[in-house]
Design a protein around this motif. Structure first.
Motif, PDB file in Angstrom:
ATOM      1  N   ALA A  98      11.052   6.194   5.407  1.00  0.00           N
ATOM      2  CA  ALA A  98      10.312   7.104   6.278  1.00  0.00           C
ATOM      3  C   ALA A  98       8.813   6.979   6.050  1.00  0.00           C
ATOM      4  CB  ALA A  98      10.758   8.545   6.058  1.00  0.00           C
ATOM      5  N   LEU A  99       8.395   6.694   4.797  1.00  0.00           N
ATOM      6  CA  LEU A  99       6.984   6.427   4.546  1.00  0.00           C
ATOM      7  C   LEU A  99       6.515   5.210   5.339  1.00  0.00           C
ATOM      8  CD1 LEU A  99       6.572   6.972   0.685  1.00  0.00           C
ATOM      9  CD2 LEU A  99       5.597   8.359   2.515  1.00  0.00           C
ATOM     10  N   GLY A 100       7.335   4.173   5.370  1.00  0.00           N
ATOM     11  CA  GLY A 100       7.009   2.994   6.166  1.00  0.00           C
ATOM     12  C   GLY A 100       6.927   3.318   7.639  1.00  0.00           C
ATOM     13  N   PHE A 111     -12.519  10.435   1.136  1.00  0.00           N
ATOM     14  CA  PHE A 111     -11.851  11.310   0.179  1.00  0.00           C
ATOM     15  C   PHE A 111     -10.739  12.108   0.850  1.00  0.00           C
ATOM     16  CE2 PHE A 111     -11.551  15.501  -1.892  1.00  0.00           C
ATOM     17  CZ  PHE A 111     -11.194  15.123  -3.167  1.00  0.00           C
ATOM     18  N   ALA A 112     -10.998  12.624   2.050  1.00  0.00           N
ATOM     19  CA  ALA A 112     -10.064  13.537   2.708  1.00  0.00           C
ATOM     20  C   ALA A 112      -8.979  12.830   3.504  1.00  0.00           C
ATOM     21  CB  ALA A 112     -10.820  14.489   3.645  1.00  0.00           C
ATOM     22  N   CYS A 113      -9.111  11.531   3.742  1.00  0.00           N
ATOM     23  CA  CYS A 113      -8.089  10.825   4.530  1.00  0.00           C
ATOM     24  C   CYS A 113      -7.626   9.565   3.812  1.00  0.00           C
ATOM     25  CB  CYS A 113      -8.638  10.482   5.917  1.00  0.00           C
ATOM     26  SG  CYS A 113      -7.500   9.479   6.920  1.00  0.00           S
ATOM     27  N   TYR A 114      -8.465   8.541   3.797  1.00  0.00           N
ATOM     28  CA  TYR A 114      -8.056   7.258   3.247  1.00  0.00           C
ATOM     29  C   TYR A 114      -7.679   7.366   1.769  1.00  0.00           C
ATOM     30  CZ  TYR A 114     -10.276   5.549   7.521  1.00  0.00           C
ATOM     31  OH  TYR A 114     -10.625   5.341   8.825  1.00  0.00           O
ATOM     32  N   GLY A 115      -8.398   8.194   1.023  1.00  0.00           N
ATOM     33  CA  GLY A 115      -8.095   8.356  -0.391  1.00  0.00           C
ATOM     34  C   GLY A 115      -6.776   9.042  -0.656  1.00  0.00           C
ATOM     35  N   GLN A 116      -6.168   9.625   0.393  1.00  0.00           N
ATOM     36  CA  GLN A 116      -4.889  10.323   0.233  1.00  0.00           C
ATOM     37  C   GLN A 116      -3.700   9.502   0.737  1.00  0.00           C
ATOM     38  OE1 GLN A 116      -5.108  13.031  -1.625  1.00  0.00           O
ATOM     39  NE2 GLN A 116      -7.278  12.490  -1.563  1.00  0.00           N
ATOM     40  N   PHE A 117      -3.960   8.512   1.580  1.00  0.00           N
ATOM     41  CA  PHE A 117      -2.864   7.717   2.134  1.00  0.00           C
ATOM     42  C   PHE A 117      -2.000   7.099   1.047  1.00  0.00           C
ATOM     43  CE2 PHE A 117      -3.682   6.292   6.769  1.00  0.00           C
ATOM     44  CZ  PHE A 117      -3.717   7.619   7.164  1.00  0.00           C
ATOM     45  N   VAL A 147       0.807  -1.227   0.000  1.00  0.00           N
ATOM     46  CA  VAL A 147       0.000   0.000   0.000  1.00  0.00           C
ATOM     47  C   VAL A 147       0.841   1.279   0.000  1.00  0.00           C
ATOM     48  CG1 VAL A 147      -1.582   1.382   1.418  1.00  0.00           C
ATOM     49  CG2 VAL A 147      -2.121  -0.997   0.911  1.00  0.00           C
ATOM     50  N   PRO A 148       1.862   1.419   0.871  1.00  0.00           N
ATOM     51  CA  PRO A 148       2.578   2.703   0.902  1.00  0.00           C
ATOM     52  C   PRO A 148       3.484   2.940  -0.301  1.00  0.00           C
ATOM     53  CG  PRO A 148       2.907   1.412   2.929  1.00  0.00           C
ATOM     54  CD  PRO A 148       2.367   0.495   1.889  1.00  0.00           C
ATOM     55  N   LEU A 204      -1.330  -4.242   9.060  1.00  0.00           N
ATOM     56  CA  LEU A 204      -0.930  -3.291   8.027  1.00  0.00           C
ATOM     57  C   LEU A 204       0.349  -2.561   8.402  1.00  0.00           C
ATOM     58  CD1 LEU A 204      -1.921  -2.037   5.320  1.00  0.00           C
ATOM     59  CD2 LEU A 204      -3.005  -0.249   6.694  1.00  0.00           C
ATOM     60  N   GLY A 205       0.434  -2.118   9.654  1.00  0.00           N
ATOM     61  CA  GLY A 205       1.610  -1.375  10.092  1.00  0.00           C
ATOM     62  C   GLY A 205       2.865  -2.228  10.145  1.00  0.00           C
ATOM     63  N   VAL A 206       2.735  -3.456  10.650  1.00  0.00           N
ATOM     64  CA  VAL A 206       3.898  -4.345  10.697  1.00  0.00           C
ATOM     65  C   VAL A 206       4.366  -4.679   9.281  1.00  0.00           C
ATOM     66  CG1 VAL A 206       4.680  -6.651  11.365  1.00  0.00           C
ATOM     67  CG2 VAL A 206       3.292  -5.304  12.941  1.00  0.00           C
ATOM     68  N   GLY A 207       3.394  -4.948   8.391  1.00  0.00           N
ATOM     69  CA  GLY A 207       3.756  -5.219   7.002  1.00  0.00           C
ATOM     70  C   GLY A 207       4.426  -4.034   6.342  1.00  0.00           C
ATOM     71  N   GLY A 208       3.888  -2.816   6.594  1.00  0.00           N
ATOM     72  CA  GLY A 208       4.483  -1.620   6.004  1.00  0.00           C
ATOM     73  C   GLY A 208       5.876  -1.338   6.514  1.00  0.00           C
ATOM     74  N   LEU A 209       6.079  -1.558   7.810  1.00  0.00           N
ATOM     75  CA  LEU A 209       7.392  -1.306   8.398  1.00  0.00           C
ATOM     76  C   LEU A 209       8.433  -2.269   7.832  1.00  0.00           C
ATOM     77  CD1 LEU A 209       9.002   0.336  10.454  1.00  0.00           C
ATOM     78  CD2 LEU A 209       8.383  -1.370  12.179  1.00  0.00           C
ATOM     79  N   ILE A 210       8.077  -3.546   7.753  1.00  0.00           N
ATOM     80  CA  ILE A 210       9.014  -4.532   7.208  1.00  0.00           C
ATOM     81  C   ILE A 210       9.228  -4.295   5.715  1.00  0.00           C
ATOM     82  CG2 ILE A 210       9.385  -6.991   6.770  1.00  0.00           C
ATOM     83  CD1 ILE A 210       7.808  -7.574   9.320  1.00  0.00           C
ATOM     84  N   GLY A 211       8.120  -4.041   4.991  1.00  0.00           N
ATOM     85  CA  GLY A 211       8.233  -3.819   3.557  1.00  0.00           C
ATOM     86  C   GLY A 211       9.078  -2.614   3.210  1.00  0.00           C
ATOM     87  N   GLY A 212       8.974  -1.557   4.012  1.00  0.00           N
ATOM     88  CA  GLY A 212       9.748  -0.354   3.754  1.00  0.00           C
ATOM     89  C   GLY A 212      11.243  -0.583   3.841  1.00  0.00           C
ATOM     90  N   HIS A 213      11.652  -1.533   4.661  1.00  0.00           N
ATOM     91  CA  HIS A 213      13.084  -1.813   4.805  1.00  0.00           C
ATOM     92  C   HIS A 213      13.564  -2.933   3.869  1.00  0.00           C
ATOM     93  CE1 HIS A 213      13.728   0.918   8.185  1.00  0.00           C
ATOM     94  NE2 HIS A 213      12.557   0.510   8.654  1.00  0.00           N
ATOM     95  N   LEU A 214      12.619  -3.657   3.271  1.00  0.00           N
ATOM     96  CA  LEU A 214      13.004  -4.692   2.310  1.00  0.00           C
ATOM     97  C   LEU A 214      13.050  -4.167   0.883  1.00  0.00           C
ATOM     98  CD1 LEU A 214      10.990  -7.839   3.511  1.00  0.00           C
ATOM     99  CD2 LEU A 214      13.426  -7.379   3.813  1.00  0.00           C
ATOM    100  N   VAL A 215      12.198  -3.162   0.600  1.00  0.00           N
ATOM    101  CA  VAL A 215      12.061  -2.702  -0.768  1.00  0.00           C
ATOM    102  C   VAL A 215      13.265  -1.851  -1.173  1.00  0.00           C
ATOM    103  CG1 VAL A 215      10.863  -0.532  -0.290  1.00  0.00           C
ATOM    104  CG2 VAL A 215      10.373  -1.769  -2.385  1.00  0.00           C
TER     105      VAL A 215
END
Length: 423
Positions: free
Chosen positions: A245-247, A221-227, A23-24, A141-152
């Motif tokens: 940092a996005l992760g 629209f104002a939150c989830y659609g912008q993430f 997602v990020p 979601l957060g654990v996946g994003g944190l790990i993914g951010g450092h693997l990508v």
């Protein structure tokens, strides 16, 4: 929680863990790694929601007629195919087609899972059931994003292919988990009262539900659609935020939910739902102000990153307040046997917002930095205004379910039973 509800929550967490890997990084993957440009990245993100707009009207009818389980399993397989294809795609056409499959599958999952939670809960336990679902989803979601951010690695397309493959595997694992759930018999459309068979026509005649859909559109629209689009593009282009940092920002969002969810639950259970939603609008307005400081304040990179992470954390606080508020309200407004229809209608509104949100926010966040912040600051303030209006359409128990736990409702001295009957 019963055993079936626990399996539903575990499945949600597994799915979210897979989503967190991708997602990020969708904007970076399409625009930079595949070198397809910012406009194509915005279109890909919009296609997620456009595909959902096509399938959701049929999904609601299928859930009502067939039950949520078979609809969910088909959606999971579709999403797995779309995710794996997206990781292998290298042209605009294949990326858009893959995104359509993934978006359609993800969209149908939402009302199917929500209906399963409604069927496995009672009016008294529903807020906590949805709060627990949201808590576990965001933890995954957060654990996946944190790990993914450092693997990508933006210089290696194969690293993104791995992330999308992991997401596909999580969807297939969720198929196995959900197949073990034994759902209780829920009211079907044939069992519903005559006035409950009006389906879409009756739903559009429910003023409270229509106003809730309007509020929901602005929320998403104002939150989830912008993430996944504008905010990440704004962070990269205006604030100089790195992919890691996005992760971290997404992890801060999740950490806020993990820390605050059940403390917030105790708070919102005793408040009017319309006022809780109104408060979220103010919190998110503050988040957009801080995001503006990160990208427009000409501050050091450290300060910009800290402000950007704080923005995601404030969004998390608002999300924690909404999770036990909005989804249970949709269920409370639905006639017997039509929870799937109402959940699908609200998911349709959400996806419409997610179609418009990335298409507007992606290009704005990448290039029109100041107008982007001002626009979504105003939308957040609009949430507060619309929530106050929504409160006037709800019955006392719909707006504040804790009143039903007391034998006497403060206003007018009516019994809780009579108020529920009138609702």
């Amino acid at each position: 929680m019963g055993a079936e509800m626990r399996r539903i929550h575990v499945g949600n967490a597994l799915s979210a863990f897979g989503l967190g890997f991708t997602v990020p990084y969708l904007y970076v993957y399409v625009a930079q790694v595949r070198d397809l440009g910012a406009m194509t990245a915005g279109l890909v993100l919009a296609v997620f929601a456009v595909a959902a707009l096509v399938v959701l009207p049929f999904a609601g009818r299928a859930i009502v007629r067939r039950g949520p389980m078979p609809v969910l399993l088909l959606a999971l397989v579709t999403a797995a195919v779309g995710s794996l294809s997206l990781g292998l795609a290298s042209t605009s056409t294949t990326v858009l087609m893959s995104a359509a499959a993934l978006g359609a599958g993800q969209a149908v999952m939402q009302p199917a899972l929500a209906t399963m939670i409604v069927d496995c809960s009672t009016a008294e336990t529903r807020s906590r059931a949805f709060a627990t679902q949201f808590f576990l989803q965001n933890l995954g979601l957060g654990v996946g994003g944190l790990i993914g951010g450092h693997l990508v690695d933006a210089s290696r397309a194969s690293s993104f292919t791995l992330l999308f493959a992991i997401e596909a595997a999580m969807f297939l694992l969720l198929v196995v988990v959900m197949a073990t759930v034994r759902m209780p018999r829920a009211p079907m459309v044939e069992d519903a009262p005559g006035q409950a068979r009006g389906s879409w026509k009756q739903l559009l005649g429910n003023r409270a539900m229509v106003q809730l859909c309007v509020v929901g559109f602005v929320l998403f629209f104002a939150c989830y659609g912008q993430f996944e689009s504008g905010l990440s593009a704004y962070g990269v282009e205006a604030a100089g935020i790195s992919t890691s940092a996005l992760g971290t920002a997404l992890a801060a969002n999740t950490a806020m939910i993990v820390v605050a969810q059940f403390a917030v639950l105790k708070f919102v259970e005793r408040r009017k739902r319309s006022r809780v939603i109104a408060a979220v609008g103010l919190i998110w307005a503050l988040a957009w102000v801080i995001a503006g400081y990160a990208g427009l304040g000409h501050v050091s990179q450290t300060m910009a990153t800290a402000a950007f992470v704080s923005t995601y954390a404030l969004f998390g606080l608002g999300e924690a307040m909404l999770s036990p508020t909005v989804a249970p309200l949709v269920a409370d407004l639905a006639p017997s046997g039509l929870a799937g229809q109402y959940n699908s209608a609200f998911a349709l509104v959400k996806q419409l917002a997610l179609a418009v949100g990335p298409a507007v926010g992606g290009p704005m966040g990448a290039s029109l930095h100041a107008p982007y912040i001002v626009t979504f600051l105003l939308f957040s303030l609009g949430i507060t205004f619309l929530a106050v209006r929504l409160g006037r359409q709800l019955t006392p128990v719909q707006n504040q379910p804790s009143l039903a736990k007391s034998r006497v409702v403060v206003r007018g001295g009516a019994s809780a039973e009579s108020v529920q009957t009138a609702a």
